[in-house]
Each structure stands twice: as structure tokens, then as C-alpha cells.
Design a protein around this motif. Sequence first.
Motif: not given
Length: 391
Positions: A106-115, A133-143, A259-266
Motif C-alpha cells: 500500500i505504501a508503494h502502489i500509488c507510485l505505479s498508478l498515479c501522477n 502511502g499515496p502521499s509518497l506519490a505526491g497525490v492529493e489525498i481526499r477522505t 504487471a505495472t506494480f511488478k515492474r516498479l517493484r523489480s
Amino acid sequence: MMELQFADRMKDFEEGIFQLLNEKKNEREAQGKKVYNLSVGTPDFEPARHIMEAVKAAASKPENYKYALADLPQLIEAVQIRYRKRYQVELEKNEIMSVYGSQEGIAHICLSLCNPGDIVLVPNPGYPIFEIGPSLAGVEIRTYDLTEENRYLPDLEHLDEEMLKKTKCMIVSYPLNPICKAAPDEFYEKLIPWALKHQIIIIHDNAYSDIIYDGRVGKSILAVEQAKEIAVEFYSLSKSFNYTGARMSFLVGNEKIVATFKRLRSQIDYGTFLPVQYGAIAALTGPDDMVFAQCLEYQRRRDALCGGLREIGWQMEDSEGTMFAWAKIPQGYEDDVEFVMTLLERTGVLCTPGSSFGSLGKGHVRFALTLSVETIREAVEAIRESGILTK
């Protein structure tokens, strides 16, 4: 001496209340006073013998100390077997990957999904990593608010439409830590069409489907029609099999997201230690007797805590799932952090302030069901004797 400057984001990761509570706990124990630690959600049960034996056997082979690089084929097959047997969900091999615990995933998945600038929806109250997790990807968090009035479910129909146009994904989890509520099947059956309509990826954290009470049955979101088109799910061995330190979880679901997350984690990982993989295979393909027995014991602890506190005048609802219980602070108290400190000082009972889980957690506390029934009853009696419920 050079004055070191650190990333601004580190201001969000200060120890805060958890460090303070740990210091207070240590002080009390140093004075020889009893502490009933119901704050940290670490299982106190042992892994099943066949799981430990599988790790032990694999660890005795020198060839298993090399880089794993990838998931063992037997491990992927074991996940397929587990999902077919436990959730009646058929998974293809390219719909499965391991992660180093759901927390890491969860800490990393948004790095592969979000801008940067994309919106990610997270629950309030919610487990902290859902936001961190999402905040590490520089996203805007809304609750999205989880309220008693809406049965602690997201009010999908009243979320802002303009916001939804910019929303990339939404994190959902039931049974949910910390509020300990389960979701009915109809919620998921409504969520998936809604997500498809708005083109919002659903990330489901399914950590507690094996710790669920009163005849409820934990489900996989992937059992819902069309879910694989828009959703992925984290499935963990930590709580079901007490495999916490081994850090073995999986991301399953939409093959392109996997597949995209697997590529990031590699780029940051060389695979899970092979003996840990063999232990996971044993867990996923072995008998579930221990899992069922453990769930019943958690429910007995739930009854001892929630029922016991109600008997002495602290009104709270029964936990519906997870290894936790959630309660409003007693009448006469306004600040949950102050109450937790007072509770520890007067009774030795240590729990977690609800404000640690978001603004809607204020005025609540979370208990971990990580002590025996007998010890929990002692803790309840300590609360009764203290008179704290009557100020």
C-alpha cells in the motif's frame, strides 16, 4: 558543523503519541506496575507447526539463500488454490504477485498508478498507511467519511462529482481497522459498477477476512462481477497465519495493475527470501483448522472486552471483525489522547487514541485483542476498580 536539511514530508512521520505512550508504558513497568498492553496489533498466537517446519526445511538448503528474483511457481499456484477454496475466485497466474507485506504494498502502489495531483480517496477513520502511502506519490489525498448514520460505509452517491473526475483510485477495507465494521455484500455489488462508471481504481485491503465474527463470512472483492476490470486486492498472511515477521502478502486482481506494480517493484526488490515463500506455500495449501480456532478465540476475547466493559458502564458496540475493538470514550471525557493517558495512569490499561486514525477518530479509542480472555477480564476489573468511568 553542517546543518542538515531533510525532506518536508518527514514532518508527517513524527513519532508523536505512539512514542509518548511507549515511554509512559516503560515508566510504569519500571516502577513494577502492571500494564495491560492493548495498543499494538501484533498477534500473540504462534504460526502453525507445519508452516514453521516448511520454513525450517527450506532454510536448511544453501541454494535457498540466493536472490529469489521472482515468486516461485508453486507459490503462485498456492494463491490460486487458496482463492478458489476460500473465496470461490479463479485467479490467473498473471493476476498474482507477492509484496513484502500489505503495508509495503500500500505504501508503494500509488507510485505505479498515479501522477502528482491525482486524487486518491481514503477512509476517515482509517489505518494510517492508507493516507501515508499515496502521499509518497505526491497525490492529493481526499477522505471519505465513515459515519454511524451511513453504517460506516462510504456515501458514494453524495461524493463531489467534480472531485471524482480527478480521482485515480480509492482505498477500501472491510473488516476495517480501526472501526471494526464489516461490509454487506450489497456494498461491494454497488461499489464496482460505481467505480467502473467513474473510472476509479479500487484498492481493497483484505487483511482481516479470516478474523470476522458472529457468523459473518469474509469475502474477496474479486468475487463481485466485473471486479477484475477495475480492482485489485491485498491479501496478507500476517493475521490469518501469524506470519507477521515473514512479511508475506499478495496483490491480486487486474492483470495490468499487477504487471505495472511488478515492474516498479523489480527496481527496488530482488524477491522474497525463498524459505519464507515455502512457508507461505504451506500456509496457503494446508489445513485451516488453526485459522478457524484462532478466529473463535479472538471472538471470545472480543466478548470479554466489549461485553465486560458494557457490564461496568462503558457503552460500546461489539467488534464485527479485525483483531481490534473500537469505542467512544466514556461520558465526561472530551479528548481521546488525554483519556488514554489517564486510563494508563489509573488502571494500567494501554490502548490507542482514535485521533491517530483521522479526524473522525477523535473521541474514540482502539483496543487490540492481543491478550488472553483471563487477562482481558483482569483489565476490565482494573477499569471498574479505578472508578474512571464515573470520573
